[in-house]
Design a protein around this motif. Structure first.
Motif, PDB file in Angstrom:
ATOM      1  N   GLY A 160       1.944  -3.395   7.287  1.00  8.29           N
ATOM      2  CA  GLY A 160       1.302  -2.122   7.574  1.00  8.29           C
ATOM      3  C   GLY A 160       1.313  -1.803   9.061  1.00  8.29           C
ATOM      4  O   GLY A 160       1.659  -0.691   9.471  1.00  8.29           O
ATOM      5  N   ALA A 161       0.939  -2.779   9.881  1.00  7.23           N
ATOM      6  CA  ALA A 161       0.932  -2.563  11.334  1.00  7.23           C
ATOM      7  C   ALA A 161       2.355  -2.399  11.862  1.00  7.23           C
ATOM      8  O   ALA A 161       2.601  -1.605  12.786  1.00  7.23           O
ATOM      9  N   TRP A 162       3.288  -3.118  11.285  1.00  7.01           N
ATOM     10  CA  TRP A 162       4.701  -3.031  11.676  1.00  7.01           C
ATOM     11  C   TRP A 162       5.223  -1.612  11.441  1.00  7.01           C
ATOM     12  O   TRP A 162       5.871  -1.023  12.299  1.00  7.01           O
ATOM     13  N   SER A 163       4.941  -1.074  10.254  1.00  3.08           N
ATOM     14  CA  SER A 163       5.423   0.274   9.947  1.00  3.08           C
ATOM     15  C   SER A 163       4.743   1.316  10.837  1.00  3.08           C
ATOM     16  O   SER A 163       5.367   2.308  11.233  1.00  3.08           O
ATOM     17  N   ARG A 164       3.479   1.098  11.160  1.00  2.00           N
ATOM     18  CA  ARG A 164       2.778   2.037  12.046  1.00  2.00           C
ATOM     19  C   ARG A 164       3.453   2.088  13.420  1.00  2.00           C
ATOM     20  O   ARG A 164       3.564   3.149  14.031  1.00  2.00           O
ATOM     21  N   SER A 165       3.931   0.932  13.871  1.00  2.00           N
ATOM     22  CA  SER A 165       4.552   0.885  15.199  1.00  2.00           C
ATOM     23  C   SER A 165       5.890   1.611  15.234  1.00  2.00           C
ATOM     24  O   SER A 165       6.375   1.951  16.313  1.00  2.00           O
ATOM     25  N   MET A 166       6.485   1.855  14.070  1.00  2.00           N
ATOM     26  CA  MET A 166       7.798   2.509  14.015  1.00  2.00           C
ATOM     27  C   MET A 166       7.711   3.960  13.564  1.00  2.00           C
ATOM     28  O   MET A 166       8.715   4.562  13.182  1.00  2.00           O
ATOM     29  N   THR A 167       6.509   4.541  13.589  1.00  2.00           N
ATOM     30  CA  THR A 167       6.313   5.930  13.181  1.00  2.00           C
ATOM     31  C   THR A 167       6.378   6.841  14.403  1.00  2.00           C
ATOM     32  O   THR A 167       5.822   6.523  15.446  1.00  2.00           O
ATOM     33  N   GLY A 168       7.046   7.981  14.276  1.00  2.00           N
ATOM     34  CA  GLY A 168       7.292   8.856  15.415  1.00  2.00           C
ATOM     35  C   GLY A 168       6.111   9.722  15.808  1.00  2.00           C
ATOM     36  O   GLY A 168       5.175   9.938  15.028  1.00  2.00           O
ATOM     37  N   ASN A 169       6.177  10.291  17.020  1.00  2.00           N
ATOM     38  CA  ASN A 169       5.052  11.079  17.542  1.00  2.00           C
ATOM     39  C   ASN A 169       4.995  12.494  16.973  1.00  2.00           C
ATOM     40  O   ASN A 169       4.022  13.207  17.195  1.00  2.00           O
ATOM     41  N   ARG A 170       6.006  12.942  16.238  1.00  2.00           N
ATOM     42  CA  ARG A 170       5.938  14.243  15.572  1.00  2.00           C
ATOM     43  C   ARG A 170       5.449  14.097  14.135  1.00  2.00           C
ATOM     44  O   ARG A 170       5.362  15.095  13.410  1.00  2.00           O
ATOM     45  N   THR A 171       5.159  12.893  13.718  1.00  2.00           N
ATOM     46  CA  THR A 171       4.694  12.664  12.356  1.00  2.00           C
ATOM     47  C   THR A 171       3.201  12.953  12.273  1.00  2.00           C
ATOM     48  O   THR A 171       2.404  12.306  12.963  1.00  2.00           O
ATOM     49  N   PRO A 172       2.774  13.924  11.453  1.00  2.00           N
ATOM     50  CA  PRO A 172       1.349  14.243  11.377  1.00  2.00           C
ATOM     51  C   PRO A 172       0.561  13.088  10.764  1.00  2.00           C
ATOM     52  O   PRO A 172       1.118  12.246  10.059  1.00  2.00           O
ATOM     53  N   PRO A 173      -0.748  13.031  11.037  1.00  2.00           N
ATOM     54  CA  PRO A 173      -1.556  11.887  10.586  1.00  2.00           C
ATOM     55  C   PRO A 173      -1.480  11.609   9.088  1.00  2.00           C
ATOM     56  O   PRO A 173      -1.475  10.441   8.680  1.00  2.00           O
ATOM     57  N   VAL A 195       3.032   6.478   5.244  1.00  2.00           N
ATOM     58  CA  VAL A 195       3.992   5.423   5.574  1.00  2.00           C
ATOM     59  C   VAL A 195       3.344   4.052   5.423  1.00  2.00           C
ATOM     60  O   VAL A 195       3.881   3.145   4.763  1.00  2.00           O
ATOM     61  N   VAL A 196       2.165   3.879   6.029  1.00  2.00           N
ATOM     62  CA  VAL A 196       1.478   2.578   5.993  1.00  2.00           C
ATOM     63  C   VAL A 196       1.014   2.250   4.578  1.00  2.00           C
ATOM     64  O   VAL A 196       1.183   1.112   4.102  1.00  2.00           O
ATOM     65  N   TRP A 197       0.462   3.229   3.884  1.00  2.00           N
ATOM     66  CA  TRP A 197      -0.038   2.986   2.521  1.00  2.00           C
ATOM     67  C   TRP A 197       1.098   2.603   1.582  1.00  2.00           C
ATOM     68  O   TRP A 197       0.989   1.643   0.817  1.00  2.00           O
ATOM     69  N   GLN A 198       2.208   3.334   1.654  1.00  2.00           N
ATOM     70  CA  GLN A 198       3.323   3.062   0.755  1.00  2.00           C
ATOM     71  C   GLN A 198       3.872   1.652   0.952  1.00  2.00           C
ATOM     72  O   GLN A 198       4.093   0.918  -0.005  1.00  2.00           O
ATOM     73  N   ILE A 199       4.094   1.281   2.202  1.00  2.00           N
ATOM     74  CA  ILE A 199       4.748   0.002   2.463  1.00  2.00           C
ATOM     75  C   ILE A 199       3.820  -1.181   2.207  1.00  2.00           C
ATOM     76  O   ILE A 199       4.274  -2.307   2.003  1.00  2.00           O
ATOM     77  N   SER A 200       2.512  -0.936   2.189  1.00  2.00           N
ATOM     78  CA  SER A 200       1.550  -2.031   2.023  1.00  2.00           C
ATOM     79  C   SER A 200       1.288  -2.383   0.567  1.00  2.00           C
ATOM     80  O   SER A 200       0.528  -3.317   0.286  1.00  2.00           O
ATOM     81  N   ARG A 201       1.890  -1.681  -0.390  1.00  2.00           N
ATOM     82  CA  ARG A 201       1.559  -1.894  -1.807  1.00  2.00           C
ATOM     83  C   ARG A 201       2.383  -2.994  -2.469  1.00  2.00           C
ATOM     84  O   ARG A 201       2.113  -3.383  -3.599  1.00  2.00           O
ATOM     85  N   THR A 202       3.387  -3.513  -1.794  1.00  2.00           N
ATOM     86  CA  THR A 202       4.271  -4.521  -2.364  1.00  2.00           C
ATOM     87  C   THR A 202       3.685  -5.913  -2.148  1.00  2.00           C
ATOM     88  O   THR A 202       2.967  -6.158  -1.187  1.00  2.00           O
ATOM     89  N   THR A 203       4.023  -6.859  -3.023  1.00  2.00           N
ATOM     90  CA  THR A 203       3.510  -8.222  -2.876  1.00  2.00           C
ATOM     91  C   THR A 203       4.194  -8.923  -1.705  1.00  2.00           C
ATOM     92  O   THR A 203       5.352  -8.622  -1.373  1.00  2.00           O
TER      93      THR A 203
END
Length: 407
Positions: A289-302, A308-316
């Motif tokens: 989750g933190a990894w994906s947050r670090s790769m999110t762009g500054n034009r991406t709305p909250p 992005v973080v929620w989707q990627i965090s759902r996998t085992t």
């Protein structure tokens, strides 16, 4: 004076951390000392139960549990906001190294990552400027339907919408069909768009032997899947792990695809360490989750950044490790020249993991390929910036002659 040697800077840094509710929440159960080693010596931050209680510009005699060290030049990049925790510690990308209780650093990865983020804010005025976010996607109105198909004894889930020439989408590591919902909505006015849950992801069954450990195994499986669905010369889209995958698919069957879009993909990605993979089994949800947050762009709305973080965090964690094992061991530099289909390599310019020169090197080995860059967008462009992603892909498909449905 170098900031990490300046007691006044450390006093402001403590204030910045304690004012950051995200950091104090992450550090709620963390107590200990973090040492920052640099060319001038070392400095130490003391934390007790979610509060930064003291900082020592010249360190403390007994040292610290967690130590992060590197040259002044690399620390300056952190302070300038040019590199963060994840990039600084990634093999081949950063020049910082962990020592001491390295496992604790990854157990409390959100504490560490947000502590690095806070460094770049110290002494800088808060901006009142409203960010210019990327636009929302367009909705075709076509119905999205879900289906199952059995391939190699594995029940696999996929979604589709629209009619016309088929496009099949392969998701990033630790993701699923949800990653492509804006593409299913955005391109189904002209094409039959299909998105697949890889084995072990979301609604698709886990293989009997466990998660796939290589992208070649994914490629073998997806060739059978596309054959089972009766797809004739589909266009293929992939992102990150999937972006690498579509390059391998194109090299394996050079005449099988009408066009290839490799988003955040490259033909060589040795940027994941074995230690990082092991830490996923201990604390995968927080790390990824933190990894994906670090790769999110500054034009991406909250709201899309949270997606992005929620989707990627759902996998085992086991599947996360399998995906990134395949990603980290991927090397098809000698194979991608076999690709005959038109290829577009698409990236967001805020993605530090798949950087511009890496994409250019890949393009140089694929005759006739082209590069597209989305400004202010990170590693997940179809989620972060769906309109510009879909329109860029649409223009490429039209140029490549991928036939559209009659309307």
């Amino acid at each position: 004076m170098f900031k990490l040697s300046d007691p006044a800077w450390w006093a402001r840094y403590v204030e910045e951390l304690n004012a950051d509710t995200h950091w104090t929440k992450a550090a709620k159960y963390f107590s200990g000392q973090i040492q920052f080693t640099h060319d001038k010596g070392h400095s130490t931050l003391a934390v007790v139960g979610g509060r930064a209680v003291a900082a020592f510009a010249e360190g403390i005699p007994l040292g610290a549990e967690i130590e992060v060290g590197g040259p002044n030049e690399e620390w300056q990049r952190v302070l300038d906001g040019k590199i963060d925790w994840f990039e600084a510690l990634s093999p081949g990308l950063g020049r910082l190294a962990l020592s001491g209780n390295t496992v604790a650093a990854w157990r409390y990865v959100d504490v560490m990552a947000r502590a690095f983020d806070a460094m770049k804010r110290v002494g800088k005025p808060k901006s009142n400027e409203v960010p210019s976010y990327s636009p929302p996607g367009k909705v075709s109105g076509k119905e999205i339907s879900g289906h199952y198909v059995v391939v190699d004894g594995i029940r696999v889930y996929y979604e589709e919408a629209g009619e016309g020439a088929p496009i099949i989408c392969f998701h990033a590591a630790s993701q699923d069909t949800l990653m492509y919902r804006h593409v299913l909505e955005g391109l189904s006015d002209s094409y039959r768009v299909i998105a697949v849950d890889a084995p072990g992801h979301s609604k698709s069954e886990l293989p009997a032997e466990g998660p796939f450990q290589s992208l070649t195994r994914h490629a073998e499986f997806n060739e059978k899947l596309m054959d089972k669905l009766g797809l004739v010369k589909p266009a293929i889209i992939g992102c990150s792990m999937g972006g690498n995958l579509v390059l391998e698919l194109g090299a394996r069957r050079p005449d099988a695809y009408s066009a290839i879009v490799s988003a955040e993909g490259a033909d060589y990605t040795p940027t994941v360490s074995e230690f990082f993979l092991d830490m996923l089994l201990m604390n995968g949800t927080d790390i990824i989750g933190a990894w994906s947050r670090s790769m999110t762009g500054n034009r991406t709305p909250p709201d899309r950044a949270r997606d992005v973080v929620w989707q990627i965090s759902r996998t085992t964690p086991e599947v996360m490790r399998g995906d990134l094992t395949g990603y980290g061991n991927f090397d098809k530099r000698d194979e991608v020249g076999k690709i005959k289909a038109p290829v577009m390599l698409l990236r967001g310019d805020a993605d530090w993991l798949v950087f511009q020169s890496k994409v250019e090197e890949t393009a140089s080995r694929i005759p006739g390929s082209e590069i597209a860059v989305l400004a202010g967008t990170g590693h997940y462009p179809m989620t972060e910036n769906p309109l510009e992603f879909c329109e860029t892909v649409r223009a490429f498909f039209e140029k490549a002659g991928v036939s559209k449905a009659s309307r």
